[in-house]
Design a protein around this motif. Structure first.
Motif, short mmCIF file in Angstrom:
data_model
loop_
_atom_site.label_atom_id
_atom_site.label_comp_id
_atom_site.label_asym_id
_atom_site.label_seq_id
_atom_site.Cartn_x
_atom_site.Cartn_y
_atom_site.Cartn_z
N UNK A 1 0.83 -1.21 0.00
CA UNK A 1 0.00 0.00 0.00
C UNK A 1 0.86 1.26 0.00
N UNK A 2 2.02 1.19 0.65
CA UNK A 2 2.87 2.38 0.77
C UNK A 2 3.48 2.84 -0.53
N UNK A 3 3.47 1.99 -1.57
CA UNK A 3 4.04 2.41 -2.86
C UNK A 3 2.96 2.51 -3.94
N UNK A 4 1.69 2.50 -3.56
CA UNK A 4 0.62 2.81 -4.50
C UNK A 4 0.67 4.32 -4.77
N UNK A 5 0.99 4.69 -5.98
CA UNK A 5 1.40 6.07 -6.25
C UNK A 5 0.26 7.07 -6.29
N UNK A 6 -0.99 6.63 -6.26
CA UNK A 6 -2.05 7.62 -6.05
C UNK A 6 -1.94 8.20 -4.65
N UNK A 7 -1.32 7.45 -3.73
CA UNK A 7 -1.03 7.98 -2.40
C UNK A 7 0.10 9.01 -2.44
N UNK A 8 1.01 8.88 -3.43
CA UNK A 8 2.05 9.90 -3.63
C UNK A 8 1.38 11.23 -4.03
N UNK A 9 0.42 11.13 -4.96
CA UNK A 9 -0.25 12.34 -5.45
C UNK A 9 -0.96 13.05 -4.29
N UNK A 22 4.66 4.88 7.90
CA UNK A 22 5.35 3.60 7.76
C UNK A 22 5.20 2.70 8.98
N UNK A 23 4.04 2.74 9.58
CA UNK A 23 3.76 1.81 10.66
C UNK A 23 3.04 0.58 10.11
N UNK A 24 3.15 -0.53 10.83
CA UNK A 24 2.51 -1.77 10.41
C UNK A 24 1.97 -2.49 11.64
N UNK A 25 0.81 -3.11 11.49
CA UNK A 25 0.25 -3.95 12.54
C UNK A 25 -0.43 -5.15 11.89
#
Length: 506
Positions: A295-303, A429-432
């Motif tokens: 999920x952290x490298x899905x680039x719509x999250x970059x936008x 960048x947290x994970x559970x």
């Protein structure tokens, strides 16, 4: 045999071609995606039996995207006839006329030129990644170029078409497996067995592309349950593949594993929170790959400035021995296809290369906004929903160690098995993640002590940089679904080898 194409799509094609021709006279860019999909699910337990169509994965309809060069507009519908073409064009024109006039609160116009999908990629010629994806598509299907247009047809393979097997036959197989589980130990309260499949055909049309694919995936599940006082302990084993009912032929072979693990859980203990050396099974590795860095490298999250990963492209974010892939062509599993819902050929994207974050994954809109190339990850839940950047098959590459060598290298720690759920925070960048079983390792050997339930937490780069050993075999599972937040569900797979890492458990 090849998966069959949709008769509905084939019959609709001439009208869709006529609709596209009309739209291209009005707009510089127009695309049409047609989808015909059917899904069935089956479930057997001691107390119930069910067989029903899965509404989430069953749909039939069309979505049009047009652009005037500045604004992009989408319109979806589920009925097309010769008589309706004028009405459809008029409604598309009315919707397009509103673009930029009435914007939702908080939304502003973008300066990005609004040509998305395959036409954007073709404008400047094929990139190296696009050329590789197109070459792979040509190897897997029928691809040709004529008059400046790419034509492609592809279909996945299956041995046993579930549409040709009666519901009763499928249910009886599940009953037999359920009965097998119940007979192995009197402490087993229930053995729940399930199966599901989805078949679909998609047709993508634009000025420069005519693409059609037919795909079939199948999943199976075995869940066993036992009681410890008022507490119920369960264990899950999944089966999946790109194909038909042959994908779940081996379900009965895993029943004893489920029963034995469930009985082990009856004597499980709570773990003392802390950091431990852990060996993660391929299923747990897959959950880490998906949640920690998917999920952290899905680039719509970059936008949207919601992902920390954007700032670390080109830097070490993981151990130098770690390489991570995502792509519909990266593996043959439930997340596989030939082209995405925007007409981009599927890729095999190297996200992390020997510890360095190399690339995110993207749909065409986010790629256009960021000035990058789309990676074939534009996916819709259905023709009724919008496109988002979504994972496909996400996994870590293998190393050269056996699981036995990895366990033997641990002075004190745990073997983590049977993940159940996970979530991440891409902005921090947290994970559970929840893991069902932690098996104690002492002086390089399993002691037989079992701890449960387990919560795996941490800061993603710390976890990935702590990986010191990789197993020599990659295993992927595609039994799960992935939501964008709490909605927009699509099929994915994830996995990898056994990994050795320092993990915070609680």
């Amino acid at each position: 045999m090849k998966v069959k194409d949709s008769k509905f799509i084939l019959q609709s094609r001439p009208l869709l071609e006529e609709l596209l021709a009309r739209l291209l006279k009005r707009y510089p860019s127009a695309t049409i995606l047609a989808t015909d999909a059917k899904s069935m699910r089956y479930r057997v337990s001691r107390f119930m039996t069910s067989a029903d169509e899965d509404d989430l994965f069953s749909s039939r309809g069309f979505v049009v995207r047009v652009s005037d060069g500045v604004h992009s507009t989408e319109y979806s519908f589920n009925l097309i006839t010769k008589e309706l073409l004028d009405d459809i064009c008029r409604e598309i024109d009315e919707a397009a006329a509103m673009a930029g006039v009435v914007l939702p609160e908080g939304i502003t116009e973008s300066e990005t030129h609004a040509v998305y999908g395959s036409e954007a990629g073709q404008a400047g010629g094929l990139t190296e990644a696009e050329a590789a994806a197109e070459k792979t598509a040509a190897e897997l299907g029928d691809l040709k170029v004529a008059d400046g247009r790419i034509y492609f047809t592809g279909a996945s393979n299956c041995e046993i078409d579930p549409a040709e097997v009666s519901d009763e036959e499928i249910l009886q197989k599940l009953r037999d497996i359920s009965g097998q589980g119940l007979s192995l130990d009197e402490r087993i309260l229930d053995c729940i067995c399930g199966a599901s499949w989805q078949w679909y055909t998609k047709l993508f049309l634009s000025k420069d592309r005519d693409l059609m694919e037919s795909i079939l995936w199948t999943n199976g599940q075995v869940v066993t349950a036992a009681a410890r006082g008022q507490e119920i302990k369960t264990y899950y084993k999944g089966y999946s593949g790109l194909g038909g009912m042959e994908c779940i032929q081996g379900m009965s072979e895993g029943v004893k594993e489920c029963v034995d693990a469930t009985i082990d859980l009856l004597s499980s203990e709570p773990i003392v929170p802390g950091e431990y050396t852990c060996i993660c099974s391929p299923e747990v590795t897959g959950m880490i790959a998906h949640e920690a860095f998917g999920h952290g490298v899905e680039m719509d999250m970059f936008v949207k400035k919601r992902a920390l990963a954007e700032k670390y492209v080109g830097e070490y974010v993981a151990s130098p021995i770690l390489t991570m892939h995502d792509g519909a062509l990266a593996a043959q599993e439930s997340g596989s296809y030939f082209f995405d819902d925007e007409g981009e050929f599927a890729h095999d994207t190297i996200v992390i290369d020997h510890g360095i974050l190399k690339s995110g994954i993207s749909d065409s809109r986010s790629a256009a906004a960021l000035g990058t190339e789309p990676t074939g990850n534009g996916r819709r839940e259905s023709y009724k929903r919008k496109t988002y950047t979504r994972m496909t098959n996400t996994y870590f590459e293998a190393g050269d160690s056996t699981p036995e060598e990895m366990i033997a290298s641990v002075d004190y720690g745990f073997l983590l098995e049977n993940p159940s759920s996970g979530m991440e925070d891409p902005k921090n960048w947290g994970i559970q993640c929840m893991v069902n079983i932690a098996r104690e390792i002492k002086d390089g050997k399993l002691t037989g002590r079992v701890f449960s339930p387990i919560v795996l937490t941490g800061y993603v780069p710390d976890l990935l940089k702590s990986i010191t050993m990789l197993g020599n075999k990659v295993e992927l599972g595609g039994g799960g679904m992935c939501g964008k937040g709490y909605k927009e569900w699509v099929k994915v797979s994830d996995g990898g080898p056994y990994i050795k890492a320092t993990v915070r458990l609680g």
